[in-house]
Design a protein around this motif. Sequence first.
Motif, mmCIF file in Angstrom:
data_model
loop_
_atom_site.group_PDB
_atom_site.id
_atom_site.type_symbol
_atom_site.label_atom_id
_atom_site.label_comp_id
_atom_site.label_asym_id
_atom_site.label_seq_id
_atom_site.Cartn_x
_atom_site.Cartn_y
_atom_site.Cartn_z
ATOM 1 N N GLU A 56 0.822 -1.201 0.000
ATOM 2 C CA GLU A 56 0.000 0.000 0.000
ATOM 3 C C GLU A 56 0.859 1.256 0.000
ATOM 4 O O GLU A 56 2.030 1.219 0.376
ATOM 5 N N LYS A 57 0.246 2.361 -0.396
ATOM 6 C CA LYS A 57 0.902 3.662 -0.318
ATOM 7 C C LYS A 57 0.753 4.209 1.102
ATOM 8 O O LYS A 57 -0.341 4.184 1.675
ATOM 9 N N SER A 58 1.832 4.693 1.671
ATOM 10 C CA SER A 58 1.762 5.237 3.030
ATOM 11 C C SER A 58 0.879 6.482 3.052
ATOM 12 O O SER A 58 0.816 7.242 2.086
ATOM 13 N N HIS A 59 0.192 6.694 4.180
ATOM 14 C CA HIS A 59 -0.672 7.858 4.328
ATOM 15 C C HIS A 59 0.140 9.137 4.441
ATOM 16 O O HIS A 59 -0.314 10.212 4.041
ATOM 17 N N PHE A 60 1.310 9.039 5.023
ATOM 18 C CA PHE A 60 2.195 10.194 5.178
ATOM 19 C C PHE A 60 3.527 9.886 4.503
ATOM 20 O O PHE A 60 3.904 8.732 4.331
ATOM 21 N N SER A 61 4.235 10.927 4.146
ATOM 22 C CA SER A 61 5.494 10.761 3.427
ATOM 23 C C SER A 61 6.631 10.542 4.420
ATOM 24 O O SER A 61 6.484 10.785 5.612
ATOM 25 N N PRO A 62 7.800 10.127 3.908
ATOM 26 C CA PRO A 62 8.955 9.942 4.801
ATOM 27 C C PRO A 62 9.739 11.217 5.071
ATOM 28 O O PRO A 62 10.825 11.160 5.640
ATOM 29 N N ASN A 63 9.224 12.390 4.690
ATOM 30 C CA ASN A 63 10.025 13.605 4.848
ATOM 31 C C ASN A 63 10.255 13.993 6.307
ATOM 32 O O ASN A 63 11.146 14.796 6.609
ATOM 33 N N GLU A 64 9.482 13.413 7.235
ATOM 34 C CA GLU A 64 9.716 13.708 8.647
ATOM 35 C C GLU A 64 11.075 13.202 9.126
ATOM 36 O O GLU A 64 11.566 13.626 10.175
ATOM 37 N N SER A 138 0.445 1.197 -10.146
ATOM 38 C CA SER A 138 0.048 2.519 -9.674
ATOM 39 C C SER A 138 -0.989 2.402 -8.561
ATOM 40 O O SER A 138 -1.886 1.552 -8.602
ATOM 41 N N PHE A 139 -0.860 3.271 -7.560
ATOM 42 C CA PHE A 139 -1.867 3.330 -6.503
ATOM 43 C C PHE A 139 -2.946 4.350 -6.872
ATOM 44 O O PHE A 139 -2.792 5.144 -7.808
ATOM 45 N N GLU A 140 -4.026 4.334 -6.106
ATOM 46 C CA GLU A 140 -5.114 5.270 -6.341
ATOM 47 C C GLU A 140 -4.622 6.709 -6.212
ATOM 48 O O GLU A 140 -3.865 7.053 -5.296
ATOM 49 N N ASN A 141 -5.044 7.552 -7.131
ATOM 50 C CA ASN A 141 -4.772 8.998 -7.143
ATOM 51 C C ASN A 141 -3.334 9.362 -7.512
ATOM 52 O O ASN A 141 -3.001 10.543 -7.576
ATOM 53 N N CYS A 142 -2.464 8.390 -7.755
ATOM 54 C CA CYS A 142 -1.097 8.712 -8.159
ATOM 55 C C CYS A 142 -1.084 9.300 -9.577
ATOM 56 O O CYS A 142 -1.825 8.838 -10.453
ATOM 57 N N PHE A 143 -0.234 10.306 -9.800
ATOM 58 C CA PHE A 143 0.001 10.815 -11.154
ATOM 59 C C PHE A 143 1.487 11.108 -11.348
ATOM 60 O O PHE A 143 1.896 12.096 -11.949
ATOM 61 N N CYS A 144 2.314 10.189 -10.838
ATOM 62 C CA CYS A 144 3.766 10.349 -10.893
ATOM 63 C C CYS A 144 4.298 10.361 -12.316
ATOM 64 O O CYS A 144 5.277 11.055 -12.617
ATOM 65 N N VAL A 145 3.676 9.597 -13.216
ATOM 66 C CA VAL A 145 4.159 9.541 -14.598
ATOM 67 C C VAL A 145 4.028 10.912 -15.249
ATOM 68 O O VAL A 145 4.947 11.381 -15.947
ATOM 69 N N SER A 146 2.906 11.581 -15.033
ATOM 70 C CA SER A 146 2.715 12.922 -15.590
ATOM 71 C C SER A 146 3.740 13.911 -15.058
ATOM 72 O O SER A 146 4.136 14.846 -15.761
ATOM 73 N N MET A 147 4.184 13.703 -13.810
ATOM 74 C CA MET A 147 5.142 14.623 -13.195
ATOM 75 C C MET A 147 6.587 14.192 -13.406
ATOM 76 O O MET A 147 7.515 14.862 -12.940
ATOM 77 N N GLY A 148 6.798 13.054 -14.081
ATOM 78 C CA GLY A 148 8.153 12.595 -14.374
ATOM 79 C C GLY A 148 8.905 12.064 -13.175
ATOM 80 O O GLY A 148 10.142 12.047 -13.161
ATOM 81 N N THR A 149 8.187 11.589 -12.169
ATOM 82 C CA THR A 149 8.829 11.108 -10.941
ATOM 83 C C THR A 149 8.639 9.614 -10.733
ATOM 84 O O THR A 149 8.890 9.098 -9.641
ATOM 85 N N ASN A 150 8.184 8.916 -11.756
ATOM 86 C CA ASN A 150 7.912 7.482 -11.635
ATOM 87 C C ASN A 150 9.174 6.638 -11.687
ATOM 88 O O ASN A 150 9.158 5.470 -11.294
ATOM 89 N N LYS A 151 10.303 7.229 -12.145
ATOM 90 C CA LYS A 151 11.559 6.483 -12.260
ATOM 91 C C LYS A 151 12.683 7.236 -11.560
ATOM 92 O O LYS A 151 12.689 8.464 -11.522
ATOM 93 N N THR A 152 13.643 6.480 -11.031
ATOM 94 C CA THR A 152 14.809 7.080 -10.401
ATOM 95 C C THR A 152 15.955 6.071 -10.363
ATOM 96 O O THR A 152 15.714 4.863 -10.333
ATOM 97 N N ASP A 153 17.168 6.585 -10.371
ATOM 98 C CA ASP A 153 18.335 5.733 -10.119
ATOM 99 C C ASP A 153 19.111 6.244 -8.907
ATOM 100 O O ASP A 153 20.250 5.864 -8.686
ATOM 101 N N ASN A 154 18.464 7.096 -8.120
ATOM 102 C CA ASN A 154 19.092 7.719 -6.963
ATOM 103 C C ASN A 154 18.766 6.913 -5.700
ATOM 104 O O ASN A 154 17.876 7.270 -4.933
ATOM 105 N N TYR A 155 19.476 5.810 -5.507
ATOM 106 C CA TYR A 155 19.231 4.968 -4.336
ATOM 107 C C TYR A 155 20.476 4.154 -4.027
ATOM 108 O O TYR A 155 21.325 3.914 -4.890
#
Length: 353
Positions: A56-64, A138-155
């Motif tokens: 599942e998608k977390s309700h809150f982000s990890p930015n804390e 994709s999870f409900e309400n996600c639009f990462c592809v439109s924002m160009g954030t669906n892919k990363t190699d920064n890990y």
Amino acid sequence: MAKYLTLDELDEALTHLRSEYRVLAPAYEHFGGRFAHTDNLVYQDIEQAADIVWQEKSHFSPNEVVLPVTQTLFHFHGDEIIQPSDNIKPILLFARSCDIHAFERLDHMYLKNGKNRDWYYDRLRKKVKIVLLECESSFENCFCVSMGTNKTDNYAAAVRFDDNGMAITIKDPSLESYFDLLGADQDFEPSFVTSNPVKVRTPDQVCDDPDKIRRILTGNPVWQEYDKRCIGCGRCTTSCPTCTCYSVFDISYNTEARIGERRRQQASCMTGNFTDMAGGHSFREKTGDRLRYRALHKVNDYKARQGTDHMCVGCGRCDDRCPHYISFSNIINKMSDVVESAMNSVALEQQHD
């Protein structure tokens, strides 16, 4: 290094990792939800593999992790200023692609946005190693592809969970020793979501002038709808991985206010008192105006200053969390429609002239 670990082997790896790291991943906070007897899916310290909620998608982000809700800046004792302890354990953080992109936005705001790096953010950020948590779909309400954030190699590493265990590929050599004697070798590279049911187009796709976009949208009647619908609760900002606003205040331990601490605390541009000033002045008193301010910041103003990326990463948590079912993806599309209509009207007038 790429391997597959059973759940028992993963538990053993976590035991070794926790001797050196805080391991943080999405996990249920029992009865922590917004309704009675419901759970919140938040980032918490993980002790065993069964705690990690990967489906599942977390309700809150990890930015804390790098932007605590409340953070002590310094203690004061008379005329003496005392820095808070820097005894912070390194952090291994499981995060999805959109949230990894969100960290890049935060890095820009706190480390590159001006001449001085934010010391408090910087010292936490340096402690974090990120493990990409693959999205199966994709999870409900996600639009990462439109924002160009669906892919990363920064890990530092990437993982794919299933019911029996976890595949992992490790890029950071410092993590390899924790897995040397565990699991079976297996070729694994993470895959990424390539489409979302929700799609958006941003205003810069119909107009390449951010100042013009701002002029068209400021004062436009499209925001009046939200004067009634939006209640200014701030839930969208508390779940957002790229919100950076905070307020600063002092806590006194004695009546003379000579002993205490200065804190900063997360704040929301959507709440009524956010723009309060000395003398009783306040700006953006209507919720529609606050929503316009937030929306322009996320999909126009930040990119106008930063140059390449929008601040919004399309995680969809604001849509998930809004008690009045206001959709930020719909707002972005409305903004683009308004800008496009205004641009077409100008073009039509010029043809007639």
